[in-house]
Design a protein around this motif. Structure first.
Motif, PDB file in Angstrom:
ATOM      1  N   VAL A   1       4.379  16.251  -1.002  1.00 30.62           N
ATOM      2  CA  VAL A   1       3.210  15.463  -1.404  1.00 30.62           C
ATOM      3  C   VAL A   1       2.621  16.164  -2.629  1.00 30.62           C
ATOM      4  O   VAL A   1       2.321  17.359  -2.579  1.00 30.62           O
ATOM      5  CB  VAL A   1       2.167  15.410  -0.276  1.00 30.62           C
ATOM      6  CG1 VAL A   1       0.957  14.583  -0.695  1.00 30.62           C
ATOM      7  CG2 VAL A   1       2.782  14.844   1.002  1.00 30.62           C
TER       8      VAL A   1
ATOM      9  N   GLY B   1      -2.766  -1.691  -2.575  1.00 28.42           N
ATOM     10  CA  GLY B   1      -1.548  -1.867  -3.361  1.00 28.42           C
ATOM     11  C   GLY B   1      -0.739  -0.603  -3.315  1.00 28.42           C
ATOM     12  O   GLY B   1      -1.251   0.476  -2.989  1.00 28.42           O
TER      13      GLY B   1
ATOM     14  N   ASN C   1       0.846  -1.202   0.000  1.00 31.55           N
ATOM     15  CA  ASN C   1       0.000   0.000   0.000  1.00 31.55           C
ATOM     16  C   ASN C   1       0.878   1.248   0.000  1.00 31.55           C
ATOM     17  O   ASN C   1       2.103   1.156   0.153  1.00 31.55           O
ATOM     18  CB  ASN C   1      -0.974  -0.014   1.195  1.00 31.55           C
ATOM     19  CG  ASN C   1      -0.261  -0.067   2.527  1.00 31.55           C
ATOM     20  OD1 ASN C   1       0.446   0.858   2.896  1.00 31.55           O
ATOM     21  ND2 ASN C   1      -0.429  -1.182   3.234  1.00 31.55           N
ATOM     22  N   GLY C   2       0.238   2.382  -0.131  1.00 34.74           N
ATOM     23  CA  GLY C   2       0.989   3.628  -0.249  1.00 34.74           C
ATOM     24  C   GLY C   2       1.635   4.083   1.046  1.00 34.74           C
ATOM     25  O   GLY C   2       2.656   4.777   1.037  1.00 34.74           O
ATOM     26  N   THR C   3       1.041   3.697   2.166  1.00 35.71           N
ATOM     27  CA  THR C   3       1.616   4.066   3.459  1.00 35.71           C
ATOM     28  C   THR C   3       2.912   3.289   3.696  1.00 35.71           C
ATOM     29  O   THR C   3       3.933   3.852   4.079  1.00 35.71           O
ATOM     30  CB  THR C   3       0.604   3.772   4.591  1.00 35.71           C
ATOM     31  OG1 THR C   3      -0.632   4.419   4.269  1.00 35.71           O
ATOM     32  CG2 THR C   3       1.102   4.279   5.923  1.00 35.71           C
TER      33      THR C   3
ATOM     34  N   LYS D   1      -7.774   5.892  -6.045  1.00 37.24           N
ATOM     35  CA  LYS D   1      -6.687   6.713  -6.612  1.00 37.24           C
ATOM     36  C   LYS D   1      -6.790   6.702  -8.144  1.00 37.24           C
ATOM     37  O   LYS D   1      -7.492   5.861  -8.715  1.00 37.24           O
ATOM     38  CB  LYS D   1      -5.325   6.174  -6.165  1.00 37.24           C
ATOM     39  CG  LYS D   1      -5.163   6.061  -4.660  1.00 37.24           C
ATOM     40  CD  LYS D   1      -4.872   7.388  -3.976  1.00 37.24           C
ATOM     41  CE  LYS D   1      -5.204   7.294  -2.521  1.00 37.24           C
ATOM     42  NZ  LYS D   1      -4.385   7.889  -1.536  1.00 37.24           N
TER      43      LYS D   1
ATOM     44  N   ALA E   1      -0.834   9.771   6.325  1.00 42.27           N
ATOM     45  CA  ALA E   1       0.129   8.671   6.139  1.00 42.27           C
ATOM     46  C   ALA E   1       1.581   9.139   6.218  1.00 42.27           C
ATOM     47  O   ALA E   1       2.436   8.461   6.789  1.00 42.27           O
ATOM     48  CB  ALA E   1      -0.121   7.987   4.799  1.00 42.27           C
TER      49      ALA E   1
ATOM     50  N   PHE F   1      -4.691   2.344  -3.929  1.00 42.53           N
ATOM     51  CA  PHE F   1      -5.991   2.303  -3.259  1.00 42.53           C
ATOM     52  C   PHE F   1      -7.066   2.508  -4.334  1.00 42.53           C
ATOM     53  O   PHE F   1      -6.864   3.269  -5.274  1.00 42.53           O
ATOM     54  CB  PHE F   1      -6.032   3.428  -2.211  1.00 42.53           C
ATOM     55  CG  PHE F   1      -7.278   3.454  -1.369  1.00 42.53           C
ATOM     56  CD1 PHE F   1      -7.414   2.614  -0.283  1.00 42.53           C
ATOM     57  CD2 PHE F   1      -8.318   4.329  -1.677  1.00 42.53           C
ATOM     58  CE1 PHE F   1      -8.567   2.645   0.490  1.00 42.53           C
ATOM     59  CE2 PHE F   1      -9.473   4.352  -0.910  1.00 42.53           C
ATOM     60  CZ  PHE F   1      -9.600   3.504   0.174  1.00 42.53           C
TER      61      PHE F   1
ATOM     62  N   SER G   1       0.276   4.941  -4.203  1.00 39.34           N
ATOM     63  CA  SER G   1      -0.744   4.051  -3.657  1.00 39.34           C
ATOM     64  C   SER G   1      -1.669   3.632  -4.788  1.00 39.34           C
ATOM     65  O   SER G   1      -1.976   4.436  -5.669  1.00 39.34           O
ATOM     66  CB  SER G   1      -1.565   4.805  -2.598  1.00 39.34           C
ATOM     67  OG  SER G   1      -2.798   4.144  -2.366  1.00 39.34           O
TER      68      SER G   1
ATOM     69  N   ALA H   1       0.967   9.499  -4.339  1.00 36.10           N
ATOM     70  CA  ALA H   1      -0.283   8.735  -4.214  1.00 36.10           C
ATOM     71  C   ALA H   1      -1.453   9.408  -4.941  1.00 36.10           C
ATOM     72  O   ALA H   1      -2.370   8.741  -5.393  1.00 36.10           O
ATOM     73  CB  ALA H   1      -0.633   8.544  -2.737  1.00 36.10           C
ATOM     74  N   GLN H   2      -1.405  10.741  -5.071  1.00 32.96           N
ATOM     75  CA  GLN H   2      -2.529  11.448  -5.701  1.00 32.96           C
ATOM     76  C   GLN H   2      -2.185  11.982  -7.088  1.00 32.96           C
ATOM     77  O   GLN H   2      -3.016  12.667  -7.695  1.00 32.96           O
ATOM     78  CB  GLN H   2      -2.982  12.611  -4.795  1.00 32.96           C
ATOM     79  CG  GLN H   2      -3.438  12.134  -3.414  1.00 32.96           C
ATOM     80  CD  GLN H   2      -4.138  13.213  -2.600  1.00 32.96           C
ATOM     81  OE1 GLN H   2      -4.367  14.317  -3.071  1.00 32.96           O
ATOM     82  NE2 GLN H   2      -4.491  12.877  -1.367  1.00 32.96           N
TER      83      GLN H   2
ATOM     84  N   ASP I   1       5.763  11.839  -2.422  1.00 29.64           N
ATOM     85  CA  ASP I   1       4.528  11.087  -2.209  1.00 29.64           C
ATOM     86  C   ASP I   1       3.605  11.363  -3.412  1.00 29.64           C
ATOM     87  O   ASP I   1       2.999  12.425  -3.520  1.00 29.64           O
ATOM     88  CB  ASP I   1       3.864  11.510  -0.894  1.00 29.64           C
ATOM     89  CG  ASP I   1       2.614  10.691  -0.600  1.00 29.64           C
ATOM     90  OD1 ASP I   1       2.090  10.037  -1.526  1.00 29.64           O
ATOM     91  OD2 ASP I   1       2.144  10.724   0.556  1.00 29.64           O
TER      92      ASP I   1
ATOM     93  N   THR J   1      -2.258  17.654   4.424  1.00 33.72           N
ATOM     94  CA  THR J   1      -2.266  16.462   3.569  1.00 33.72           C
ATOM     95  C   THR J   1      -2.875  15.315   4.355  1.00 33.72           C
ATOM     96  O   THR J   1      -3.293  15.474   5.501  1.00 33.72           O
ATOM     97  CB  THR J   1      -0.837  16.096   3.087  1.00 33.72           C
ATOM     98  OG1 THR J   1      -0.897  14.923   2.263  1.00 33.72           O
ATOM     99  CG2 THR J   1       0.097  15.798   4.241  1.00 33.72           C
ATOM    100  N   PHE J   2      -2.910  14.131   3.733  1.00 32.69           N
ATOM    101  CA  PHE J   2      -3.363  12.922   4.405  1.00 32.69           C
ATOM    102  C   PHE J   2      -2.312  12.507   5.442  1.00 32.69           C
ATOM    103  O   PHE J   2      -1.119  12.776   5.265  1.00 32.69           O
ATOM    104  CB  PHE J   2      -3.586  11.821   3.366  1.00 32.69           C
ATOM    105  CG  PHE J   2      -4.101  10.541   3.957  1.00 32.69           C
ATOM    106  CD1 PHE J   2      -5.301  10.521   4.653  1.00 32.69           C
ATOM    107  CD2 PHE J   2      -3.382   9.362   3.821  1.00 32.69           C
ATOM    108  CE1 PHE J   2      -5.770   9.337   5.205  1.00 32.69           C
ATOM    109  CE2 PHE J   2      -3.853   8.177   4.373  1.00 32.69           C
ATOM    110  CZ  PHE J   2      -5.042   8.168   5.066  1.00 32.69           C
TER     111      PHE J   2
ATOM    112  N   LEU K   1       5.848   4.569   1.692  1.00 30.12           N
ATOM    113  CA  LEU K   1       6.543   5.684   2.352  1.00 30.12           C
ATOM    114  C   LEU K   1       7.453   5.183   3.474  1.00 30.12           C
ATOM    115  O   LEU K   1       8.594   5.617   3.623  1.00 30.12           O
ATOM    116  CB  LEU K   1       5.521   6.664   2.940  1.00 30.12           C
ATOM    117  CG  LEU K   1       4.801   7.575   1.952  1.00 30.12           C
ATOM    118  CD1 LEU K   1       3.549   8.167   2.595  1.00 30.12           C
ATOM    119  CD2 LEU K   1       5.723   8.687   1.467  1.00 30.12           C
TER     120      LEU K   1
END
Ligand SMILES: *Cc1c(COP(=O)(O)O)cnc(C)c1O
Length: 373
Positions: A132, A200, A60-62, A192, A89, A189, A187, A160-161, A158, A86-87, A65
């Motif tokens: 991020v 993942g 996963n994305g967390t 996303k 994580a 997820f 990520s 993820a987005q 990061d 931000t999120f 990191l």
């Protein structure tokens, strides 16, 4: 009209169903659920798409990191600078590894980490910066890389987005988001921009030695079977998820284009509105609109969200509480005056439905409702 959702993964699945169903069946019939050929194929496909030397798939994305930070041999108390808005994580893994998170303000216009604030936060203990690429657009990497070079810092992006976003350097060269710094993470997820049907993630780097370390860490610190050279983790992308990602990756550019088209329509509708600020598009990055985030000024943002909900339009507040004020991370050392932009953004932002299946009729309905309010 089809019911409006923040994301519509069911309709998206229908377009790629034959490929996904066939791929799932192959995995089911081979029972190669872990480390199947699909994972290797996806790794290679993504390396090619991103034009990066190494992709290391993970769970996963967390964890991506966390593993990225683990590979850099940082010591307890070393400082890592990241964004306050931000999120969670990012700050979570820094703290989990007993490193010291230094949260800094973001730019009001772009929502991404402020290079000026990074400069102010640097101390002799600073070892890394984690920008991020929030909401689908890259942070200002020209400036961040210059700061990192001057102070000898690692940069972990990061992504993820923002998978698929292109960064344009001042000298005209372009790179994909996540392939610019020391290491990039993402990520998969489901919601996303490139999402699988579970969890993942992946880690990117152009550095051969780091790639070797990262591959060992994701696999229990094991570089030779049953010889554990360091403490690692178990973090894998499974074969079924790789099937989904292999089916979706060839469509990613088209998905980004659809999101941009929807963003253009929102921009056009709201650009002149006295109470709304449309998301700024930086000249150094393309935007893949993971979120379409408006700022509501001199009007009641929460009442707008409530009004839209009554009209069955979901709209989300990303993010209502800055990380430095979260119970888990509030160490009492932050000074409110250092966060003028984050402080404003948390009261102004609202993200409208944004996905690859949003149709014109739905968008017209959303735009009309926002205007009526
Ligand atoms: C989603 C997200 C993550 C975490 O990804 P998971 O796969 O859910 O662990 C990390 N950072 C950002 C910015 C994200 O949006």
């Amino acid at each position: 009209m089809k019911k409006i959702q923040m994301v519509d993964l069911v309709t998206q699945y229908r377009h790629i169903k034959p490929e996904i169903d066939k791929g799932f069946e192959e995995v089911l019939n081979s029972a190669a659920f872990i480390n199947g050929q699909q994972v290797k194929t996806f790794q290679q496909n993504l390396e090619k798409y991103l034009n990066v030397k190494h992709v290391i798939p993970c769970a996963n994305g967390t964890e991506a990191l966390q593993i990225a930070l683990m590979s850099l041999d940082l010591q307890q108390g070393d400082e890592v600078i990241t964004a306050d808005f931000t999120f969670a994580a990012t700050v979570e893994v820094i703290s989990l590894l007993k490193l010291t998170a230094k949260l800094v303000d973001v730019d009001y216009d772009t929502f991404t980490i402020s290079p000026e604030s990074i400069k102010k936060a640097i101390t002799p203990k600073t070892k890394a910066i984690i920008p991020v690429h929030l909401f689908g657009q890259c942070a200002n990497m020209d400036e961040i890389l210059a700061i990192a070079e001057e102070h000898n810092l690692y940069v972990i992006e990061d992504t993820a987005q923002a998978i698929g976003a292109d960064y344009k350097f001042k000298n005209g060269t372009e790179k994909k988001a996540g392939t610019i710094g020391t290491i990039g993470t993402t990520s998969f997820f489901p919601s996303k921009n490139l999402g699988c049907y579970g969890d993942g993630g992946a880690i990117f780097t152009n550095d051969d030695a780091l790639a070797h370390r990262l591959r060992g860490i994701v696999n229990h610190g094991m570089y030779k079977r049953y010889y554990h050279d360091e403490i690692g983790v178990n973090s894998r992308l499974d074969s079924l998820q790789a099937v989904v990602l292999n089916a979706k990756l060839p469509h990613l550019e088209e998905y980004s284009a659809k999101r941009r088209k929807a963003a253009d329509a929102y921009d056009q509708a709201f650009a002149e509105h006295p109470n709304l600020i449309v998301p700024k598009r930086a000249d150094y990055s393309t935007h893949v609109f993971h979120q379409y985030t408006l700022k509501v000024i001199n009007a009641d943002r929460n009442a707008l969200q409530q009004y839209l909900a009554e009209k069955e339009i979901p709209a989300m507040i990303y993010y209502p509480v800055p990380l430095r004020k979260q119970k888990a991370y509030d160490d009492g050392h932050y000074n409110d005056a250092d966060f003028p932009n984050t402080n404003r953004l948390i009261g102004q932002v609202i993200s409208l439905p944004m996905h690859t299946e949003l149709d014109e009729e739905q968008q017209k309905y959303i735009i009309e409702a926002v205007r009526k309010f």
